[in-house]
Every structure is written in structure tokens, then in C-alpha cells.
Design a protein around this motif. Structure first.
Motif, PDB file in Angstrom:
ATOM      1  N   THR A 455     -30.427  81.647  67.519  1.00  0.00           N
ATOM      2  CA  THR A 455     -30.189  82.564  68.631  1.00  0.00           C
ATOM      3  C   THR A 455     -29.012  83.464  68.311  1.00  0.00           C
ATOM      4  OG1 THR A 455     -28.769  80.938  69.735  1.00  0.00           O
ATOM      5  CG2 THR A 455     -31.114  80.943  70.321  1.00  0.00           C
ATOM      6  N   ASP A 456     -28.964  84.627  68.959  1.00  0.00           N
ATOM      7  CA  ASP A 456     -27.955  85.629  68.610  1.00  0.00           C
ATOM      8  C   ASP A 456     -26.542  85.258  69.057  1.00  0.00           C
ATOM      9  OD1 ASP A 456     -28.383  85.877  71.291  1.00  0.00           O
ATOM     10  OD2 ASP A 456     -28.825  88.030  71.256  1.00  0.00           O
ATOM     11  N   ASP A 457     -26.400  84.156  69.825  1.00  0.00           N
ATOM     12  CA  ASP A 457     -25.058  83.740  70.229  1.00  0.00           C
ATOM     13  C   ASP A 457     -24.458  82.697  69.292  1.00  0.00           C
ATOM     14  OD1 ASP A 457     -26.753  81.703  70.888  1.00  0.00           O
ATOM     15  OD2 ASP A 457     -26.101  81.504  72.971  1.00  0.00           O
ATOM     16  N   MET A 458     -25.165  82.332  68.226  1.00  0.00           N
ATOM     17  CA  MET A 458     -24.658  81.369  67.249  1.00  0.00           C
ATOM     18  C   MET A 458     -23.680  82.047  66.295  1.00  0.00           C
ATOM     19  SD  MET A 458     -27.954  79.180  65.965  1.00  0.00           S
ATOM     20  CE  MET A 458     -28.812  78.025  67.024  1.00  0.00           C
ATOM     21  N   THR A 459     -22.799  81.238  65.707  1.00  0.00           N
ATOM     22  CA  THR A 459     -21.974  81.717  64.607  1.00  0.00           C
ATOM     23  C   THR A 459     -22.738  81.471  63.310  1.00  0.00           C
ATOM     24  OG1 THR A 459     -20.878  79.583  64.304  1.00  0.00           O
ATOM     25  CG2 THR A 459     -19.860  81.131  65.857  1.00  0.00           C
ATOM     26  N   LEU A 460     -22.312  82.138  62.267  1.00  0.00           N
ATOM     27  CA  LEU A 460     -22.963  81.952  60.976  1.00  0.00           C
ATOM     28  C   LEU A 460     -22.784  80.529  60.457  1.00  0.00           C
ATOM     29  CD1 LEU A 460     -22.058  85.319  59.207  1.00  0.00           C
ATOM     30  CD2 LEU A 460     -24.294  84.593  60.033  1.00  0.00           C
ATOM     31  N   LYS A 461     -21.657  79.884  60.829  1.00  0.00           N
ATOM     32  CA  LYS A 461     -21.426  78.507  60.392  1.00  0.00           C
ATOM     33  C   LYS A 461     -22.436  77.567  61.024  1.00  0.00           C
ATOM     34  CE  LYS A 461     -17.797  74.989  60.023  1.00  0.00           C
ATOM     35  NZ  LYS A 461     -16.369  74.680  60.290  1.00  0.00           N
ATOM     36  N   THR A 462     -22.687  77.758  62.316  1.00  0.00           N
ATOM     37  CA  THR A 462     -23.682  76.923  63.010  1.00  0.00           C
ATOM     38  C   THR A 462     -25.073  77.177  62.433  1.00  0.00           C
ATOM     39  OG1 THR A 462     -22.369  77.048  65.033  1.00  0.00           O
ATOM     40  CG2 THR A 462     -24.674  76.351  65.253  1.00  0.00           C
ATOM     41  N   ALA A 463     -25.352  78.456  62.183  1.00  0.00           N
ATOM     42  CA  ALA A 463     -26.661  78.806  61.631  1.00  0.00           C
ATOM     43  C   ALA A 463     -26.846  78.179  60.250  1.00  0.00           C
ATOM     44  CB  ALA A 463     -26.789  80.314  61.547  1.00  0.00           C
ATOM     45  N   ARG A 464     -25.790  78.202  59.394  1.00  0.00           N
ATOM     46  CA  ARG A 464     -25.911  77.618  58.059  1.00  0.00           C
ATOM     47  C   ARG A 464     -26.169  76.120  58.130  1.00  0.00           C
ATOM     48  NH1 ARG A 464     -21.312  77.997  53.417  1.00  0.00           N
ATOM     49  NH2 ARG A 464     -20.262  76.497  54.797  1.00  0.00           N
ATOM     50  N   HIS A 465     -25.486  75.449  59.043  1.00  0.00           N
ATOM     51  CA  HIS A 465     -25.696  74.007  59.209  1.00  0.00           C
ATOM     52  C   HIS A 465     -27.148  73.717  59.606  1.00  0.00           C
ATOM     53  CE1 HIS A 465     -24.873  69.835  60.182  1.00  0.00           C
ATOM     54  NE2 HIS A 465     -25.459  70.030  61.370  1.00  0.00           N
ATOM     55  N   LEU A 466     -27.737  74.606  60.406  1.00  0.00           N
ATOM     56  CA  LEU A 466     -29.096  74.388  60.906  1.00  0.00           C
ATOM     57  C   LEU A 466     -30.146  74.676  59.840  1.00  0.00           C
ATOM     58  CD1 LEU A 466     -30.772  73.668  63.449  1.00  0.00           C
ATOM     59  CD2 LEU A 466     -30.752  76.090  64.028  1.00  0.00           C
ATOM     60  N   ALA A 477     -34.589  83.880  57.789  1.00  0.00           N
ATOM     61  CA  ALA A 477     -34.396  83.286  59.116  1.00  0.00           C
ATOM     62  C   ALA A 477     -34.523  84.382  60.160  1.00  0.00           C
ATOM     63  CB  ALA A 477     -33.027  82.631  59.198  1.00  0.00           C
ATOM     64  N   TYR A 478     -35.199  84.072  61.267  1.00  0.00           N
ATOM     65  CA  TYR A 478     -35.401  85.045  62.342  1.00  0.00           C
ATOM     66  C   TYR A 478     -34.546  84.649  63.535  1.00  0.00           C
ATOM     67  CZ  TYR A 478     -39.330  86.411  59.462  1.00  0.00           C
ATOM     68  OH  TYR A 478     -40.095  86.816  58.415  1.00  0.00           O
ATOM     69  N   VAL A 479     -33.991  85.654  64.190  1.00  0.00           N
ATOM     70  CA  VAL A 479     -33.037  85.432  65.279  1.00  0.00           C
ATOM     71  C   VAL A 479     -33.622  85.991  66.575  1.00  0.00           C
ATOM     72  CG1 VAL A 479     -30.709  85.917  66.116  1.00  0.00           C
ATOM     73  CG2 VAL A 479     -31.117  85.567  63.660  1.00  0.00           C
ATOM     74  N   ILE A 480     -33.483  85.202  67.660  1.00  0.00           N
ATOM     75  CA  ILE A 480     -33.963  85.641  68.970  1.00  0.00           C
ATOM     76  C   ILE A 480     -32.800  85.638  69.953  1.00  0.00           C
ATOM     77  CG2 ILE A 480     -36.292  84.772  68.568  1.00  0.00           C
ATOM     78  CD1 ILE A 480     -35.575  82.322  70.267  1.00  0.00           C
ATOM     79  N   ASP A 481     -32.986  86.323  71.078  1.00  0.00           N
ATOM     80  CA  ASP A 481     -31.962  86.278  72.115  1.00  0.00           C
ATOM     81  C   ASP A 481     -32.318  85.195  73.129  1.00  0.00           C
ATOM     82  OD1 ASP A 481     -33.996  87.280  73.695  1.00  0.00           O
ATOM     83  OD2 ASP A 481     -33.201  89.325  73.743  1.00  0.00           O
ATOM     84  N   ARG A 482     -31.572  85.124  74.226  1.00  0.00           N
ATOM     85  CA  ARG A 482     -31.795  84.061  75.210  1.00  0.00           C
ATOM     86  C   ARG A 482     -33.158  84.153  75.895  1.00  0.00           C
ATOM     87  NH1 ARG A 482     -25.943  83.464  78.353  1.00  0.00           N
ATOM     88  NH2 ARG A 482     -24.764  82.791  76.496  1.00  0.00           N
ATOM     89  N   GLU A 483     -33.731  85.366  75.931  1.00  0.00           N
ATOM     90  CA  GLU A 483     -35.055  85.545  76.548  1.00  0.00           C
ATOM     91  C   GLU A 483     -36.189  85.306  75.546  1.00  0.00           C
ATOM     92  OE1 GLU A 483     -32.556  87.821  77.136  1.00  0.00           O
ATOM     93  OE2 GLU A 483     -32.210  86.802  79.064  1.00  0.00           O
ATOM     94  N   GLY A 484     -35.854  84.981  74.330  1.00  0.00           N
ATOM     95  CA  GLY A 484     -36.867  84.714  73.313  1.00  0.00           C
ATOM     96  C   GLY A 484     -37.351  85.941  72.595  1.00  0.00           C
ATOM     97  N   LEU A 485     -36.676  87.088  72.779  1.00  0.00           N
ATOM     98  CA  LEU A 485     -37.088  88.317  72.122  1.00  0.00           C
ATOM     99  C   LEU A 485     -36.533  88.367  70.708  1.00  0.00           C
ATOM    100  CD1 LEU A 485     -36.502  90.899  74.997  1.00  0.00           C
ATOM    101  CD2 LEU A 485     -38.528  89.513  74.527  1.00  0.00           C
ATOM    102  N   LEU A 486     -37.322  88.862  69.779  1.00  0.00           N
ATOM    103  CA  LEU A 486     -36.901  88.940  68.388  1.00  0.00           C
ATOM    104  C   LEU A 486     -35.802  89.978  68.235  1.00  0.00           C
ATOM    105  CD1 LEU A 486     -37.449  88.039  65.426  1.00  0.00           C
ATOM    106  CD2 LEU A 486     -39.051  89.957  65.267  1.00  0.00           C
TER     107      LEU A 486
END
Length: 575
Positions: A455-466, A477-486
Motif C-alpha cells: 500500500t502507498d502508506d508503507m515505507t520502503l523498509k516495510t515493503a522490503r521486509h514483505l 511489485a504493485y502498489v495500491i491505495d487504501r481504496e484498492g486503486l492501482l
């Protein structure tokens, strides 16, 4: 060894079924003619060669109201016997054979035949060959459905019924084989030729057995012409092609006008049949099939004025007949129009130049030019005309006219009237079987859920761990917002290998880029293939076209694999 035995069993089975279909289609076509003749005897007291002489003796009021009564009966047959309460014909056969699974309704086939018998029996200016083709195809399809055969074998049996109907109707076995491939299947395949040939030959044998294999149009004497006349035959072909375009456009226009009238279907039928009745009173030659009139045109000399009036009257009568809802084919009227136009051309040339030519030859050449353009089958038309007349020399003249007319008018209207009917329904008849199979496969069938969600509110560190557990198998990797939009995408290699501790504190938007390609769930595989044929990425995101929500991913490799499978299925079917 086992596969070879299985193939032989399948071949023998198709051969036996082709014999059955050819025989039934032949008797159905003969029964079709018999029923029309009996109706003419019942309603008019004469049939065949004596019909048009008898029309001169019948009351004008009777001729006026006979089509009206027929229109009512046909409307009821269509209403209760046809799917969707619409007339069916060769266009539906083409759709089932090329774009469908080979399934046709036997009820619709029989209902169409009965409606056409009533239409012609009551004077509608329509043909008998299209409904005969539809009935033969329905018989073949019904047998395939009853035996639960594969779609490819059902299509072959459907084509066997078409070949049998053409062969029986014209006493033309070669034309039956070519017509089934050229018009209906749209291709020649090794698996289809054998059963279609068998069906066509069986149908011809049955017609001969009943001594009904006479030439439909016999020319007065052996047709002989000078070599320079080939230029005139080409000119007849061009005029015939233009006439065919006018004929098809008139039918389409009149039918469109009828559909727009603010009244019920029955009222439209009554109005149209009254107009037809008025034409029949003035020009009884437009009544029904008009085959005897065609014989008169090519076997005797008529004045140019009479031929011109017959041409215009037949155009109007046929267009009004279809607009009024009568059931029938377009082939028979095309023969009539071509014969009249060609004979008129030959007669006019004689008057203008004082050079002696045979209007009969030009009548037959005109038939070929108009018919080939209307049905979109030049090779089948050449063979039909040859087998109807029995003249090799005349066939060469028809070849020239057919090629000239088709070449000059190719871009006008449609390839054939059947193509026009299909395209008016939103169906593209020239779609290949491979393309059609890919169109029928939705992108959603190949779609996979993303193994992880960013999701677009993550940090890159959290994203790397995931994403670290998937770094070796996932490229993007694809990123979405809280409404699920790409929102976008970024490269996993950059995230896992190229980020220092300071950069890892940034939000994922810092490395976000827009996807170069995006698919929607409403797309089919053919559309996706066209869009992604130059794509260099391993995966492509899929979104909802309405909400723009991210739904999953499609591997480009899987998409290419689906295309190759479709090609392999087609190649196996062609063996």
C-alpha cells in the motif's frame, strides 16, 4: 497403434454419418420442391412450367390477397417456431460453423423450411436455396448433437448437410463440396473434405435415382462465342457486381425502413404483402421463384423494354418480400436479376452495333456475376453455373465475369449479403477460428492474485521486509491505495539491493513508476495479446475497468502459452 485404430474408427464413423446426412438432406430438398409444387397446385391450379401461364387467367383480386394470407401464416410460423422470433438462414449456418460450436436448432431449420414453402407458395419473391441449405445444415448439426460429437465433427456434419442440400437442389455435387467449404466453413481442411464429398455424392445419387437430375437451364444450341467477347463478359461482370450491390443495399434499406415503422410486426407484414400483391398483379413474372421466367429469358428473345421492367419489378418485389417478413433465400432472385441484366446487355449490344451475339450466353454470364457477389463465393458460383448448364466453354465466360465483378465491387457494401446480416448483429464473420477461441477466453481466466499486497502508506523498509521472500521469483511489485486503486509499480531488485538505511525510511511512493501496460478484467485474451505482443515484462497488472481497482496479475508467458494452445488445437483439427 492404438491412436491409428482410433483415427480409423473416427474416419469410418464420419463416413457413415455423412451418408446419412447426405441422404436425409437430399430427400429434404426434394420434399421442399414437392411441397412448393403442391401449394401452387392447391392455390393456383398449376405448377412448374405451366404456373405463369395460369397466373394470367387468375383474378387480380385473388393474386392481390394471396400474398396477404401467406404473410399472416408466415408471421405466425416465425413467431412460434423461430428462436427470437426472427427468420434464420445461411448467415446463421455460417455463424455456427465459424464462430460457434456447430449447434443449430432442428426446430428452427424445419420452421424456416415450412415458412419458405408457404412464402413461395403464396407468391413471395424469394428463393428456395438458402432455406434448403439451412435445413440441411440443421439436420447435420442435430445428428452431431444427438451423438454428442465434438464441436469440430458437428461442424463437419453441418457442412455435410449444406453440401447435400446444394447438390440435390442444383444437381451439382462439385458445387456442393466447394460451397460448403468456401461459404460455410471458410476453409478447406483434410478432415472435412472426405465426409462432405461423401454427403454430396450420396445426395446426387438419390436425385439421379429419382430421375430428377435434369439441367435447370438448357441453352438453345451449343453456346459459341468469339474470343473478343471476353471483354464484354468482363463488362457484364462489372455491371452485374454493381447490380448485386444495389440488390443487397435495397434489401437492407427496405428491411431497415420496415423495422422503423411504428406498428406491430403483423401490421408490417400486411402492409408489405399488399404492396407485393400490387406488383404481382402488374408483373406476374415476379411471383414466387421465377425459374420458368429465367428459362424464358435465356431461351427466347425479349425486348429490352420488357427486360428492364422485369429487372426493376423483381428488385422491388424481392426487397418488399423480405421487408414484409417473408422467409426465403436471396440466391434465387439473384439468378433472376442476373439473367435479365445479362440478356438485356446482349440485346442492347446487338441493337447498338448490329453485331450478332447470343443474349442467352450473356444471360448466364450475368447470373454468375450477380450470384457470386451476393453469396460471396466465386468458385462455388462458377461450378454451379457450369453444372446447371453443362458447358465448359460457357464456364470460362462466367469465370471472367465473376472475377471482374468481384474485383471492381469488392470494397462496396459487404463481401456478401450473409456477411452483411452477420455484421448487422455485431458478429465479425471473417474472424479466424484461432482468433475466435482467444476472443472467447477472458483475461480473468489467466489472472492470478498478487502474492503480496503493498500500500502507498508503507515505507520502503516495510515493503522490503514483505517482498524479500519473493525476490527471486517476482520482478515487479504493485502498489495500491487504501481504496484498492492501482497507484504504480517498482522493481524489486532495486528495493532489495539498491537501498541504504536512509532511503528505506522513505515511503514506497519514492520509487513508484507508472506501469507501461495495464489490462482490464473485461478484456479477452486476443485483445491482451494484441496489446502485449511487444511487452518485455514478465507480469502485467489487471484492474477493473469501472472502479480501476487492482485485481491481480497476468504472466505474459501464460498469455503466450494460451495463444500457442489455440494454434495447436486448430492445427490438430485441420489434420
Amino acid at each position: 497403434m492404438y491412436e491409428s485404430v482410433t483415427n480409423w474408427r473416427a474416419t469410418i464413423l464420419m463416413g457413415v454419418l455423412a451418408i446419412i446426412v447426405g441422404a436425409v438432406a437430399s430427400y429434404a430438398s426434394l420434399g421442399f420442391l414437392w411441397a412448393i409444387s403442391k401449394l401452387h397446385l392447391l392455390f393456383l391450379g398449376a405448377s412448374g412450367d405451366f404456373l405463369y401461364d395460369q397466373l394470367e387467367k387468375i383474378s387480380s383480386w385473388y393474386l392481390f390477397f394471396l400474398p396477404v394470407a401467406g404473410a399472416v401464416v408466415v408471421r405466425l410460423i416465425v413467431r412460434f417456431g423461430m428462436p427470437g422470433q426472427m427468420n434464420q438462414g445461411p448467415a446463421d449456418v455460417i455463424e455456427a460453423a465459424r464462430l460457434g460450436t456447430g449447434d443449430l436448432s432442428i426446430k428452427a431449420g424445419v420452421s424456416s423450411a415450412v415458412a419458405t414453402i408457404v412464402s413461395i407458395g403464396c407468391g413471395a419473391s424469394v428463393g428456395r436455396y438458402g432455406p434448403a441449405v439451412h435445413l440441411g445444415a440443421s439436420i447435420g448439426s442435430w445428428l452431431g448433437q444427438a451423438l454428442r460429437l465434438t464441436p469440430e465433427r458437428k461442424k463437419n456434419l453441418l457442412a455435410c448437410g449444406v453440401a447435400g442440400a446444394i447438390s440435390a437442389s442444383f444437381s451439382a455435387p462439385l458445387a456442393g463440396v466447394v460451397f460448403a467449404h468456401e461459404v460455410v466453413l471458410g476453409r478447406f481442411g483434410s478432415r472435412s473434405v472426405m465426409p462432405i464429398v461423401i454427403s454430396s455424392v450420396v445426395a446426387t445419387a438419390i436425385v439421379k435415382m429419382h430421375a430428377l437430375d435434369h439441367m435447370i437451364f438448357i441453352l438453345p444450341g451449343l453456346p459459341v462465342f468469339a474470343n473478343w467477347e471476353y471483354f464484354l463478359f468482363a463488362l457484364v461482370g462489372i455491371i452485374g457486381g454493381a447490380l448485386a450491390v444495389a440488390y443487397m443495399a435495397m434489401m437492407a434499406r427496405f428491411s431497415h425502413i420496415a423495422q422503423q415503422l411504428p406498428c406491430s410486426g403483423m401490421t408490417k407484414s400486411l402492409l408489405g404483402s399488399m404492396l407485393l400483391g400490387g406488383i404481382v398483379i402488374v408483373f406476374p413474372q415476379t411471383f414466387g421463384l421465377g425459374e420458368q421466367v429465367i428459362r424464358d429469358v435465356i431461351q427466347s428473345e425479349m425486348t429490352i423494354g420488357i427486360l428492364l421492367m422485369l429487372l426493376v419489378a423483381k428488385l422491388l418485389a424481392t426487397s418488399i418480400s423480405f421487408a414484409a417478413g417473408f422467409s426465403g433465400g436471396v440466391f434465387g432472385p439473384a439468378l433472376f436479376l442476373g439473367a435479365v441484366m445479362g440478356a438485356m446487355f446482349g440485346a442492347s449490344f446487338q441493337v447498338l452495333t448490329d453485331i450478332d451475339v447470343s443474349p442467352a450466353i450473356y444471360g448466364v454470364v450475368g447470373m454468375g456475376a450477380v450470384v457470386s457477389r451476393v453469396i460471396g463465393a466465386p468458385i462455388a458460383t462458377i461450378l454451379i453455373v457450369f453444372e446447371m448448364t453443362g458447358s465448359y466453354l460457357l464456364m470460362t465466360a462466367v469465370m471472367v465475369s465473376v472475377v471482374a465483378g468481384g474485383t471492381v465491387t469488392r470494397e462496396l457494401f459487404n463481401k456478401s449479403y450473409f456477411y452483411h446480416q452477420l455484421r448487422s448483429r455485431g458478429v465479425e464473420p471473417e474472424t479466424s477460428q484461432i482468433q475466435q477461441s482467444l476472443i472467447e477466453l477472458p483475461v480473468s481466466a489467466l489472472m492470478l492474485k498478487q502474492p503480496f499486497v503493498l500500500t502507498d502508506d508503507m515505507t520502503l523498509k516495510t515493503a522490503r521486509h514483505l517482498v524479500t521472500p519473493f525476490a527471486s521469483s517476482v520482478e515487479v511489485a504493485y502498489v495500491i491505495d487504501r481504496e484498492g486503486l492501482l497507484r504504480g509499480q517498482f522493481n524489486l531488485a532495486m528495493l532489495t539491493n539498491g537501498c541504504n538505511e536512509t532511503l528505506l525510511k522513505q515511503p514506497v511512493e519514492y520509487l513508484l513508476t507508472a506501469p507501461s501496460e495495464i489490462l482490464t478484467s473485461e478484456m479477452n485474451v486476443y485483445q491482451a495479446f494484441k496489446q502485449l505482443k511487444d511487452c518485455r515484462h514478465a507480469t502485467v497488472p489487471v484492474i477493473d475497468s469501472q472502479t480501476r481497482q487492482f485485481l491481480g496479475i497476468v504472466y505474459v508467458g501464460e498469455l503466450m502459452h494460451a495463444c500457442l494452445q489455440a494454434f495447436d488445437r486448430f492445427r490438430m483439427a485441420e489434420r
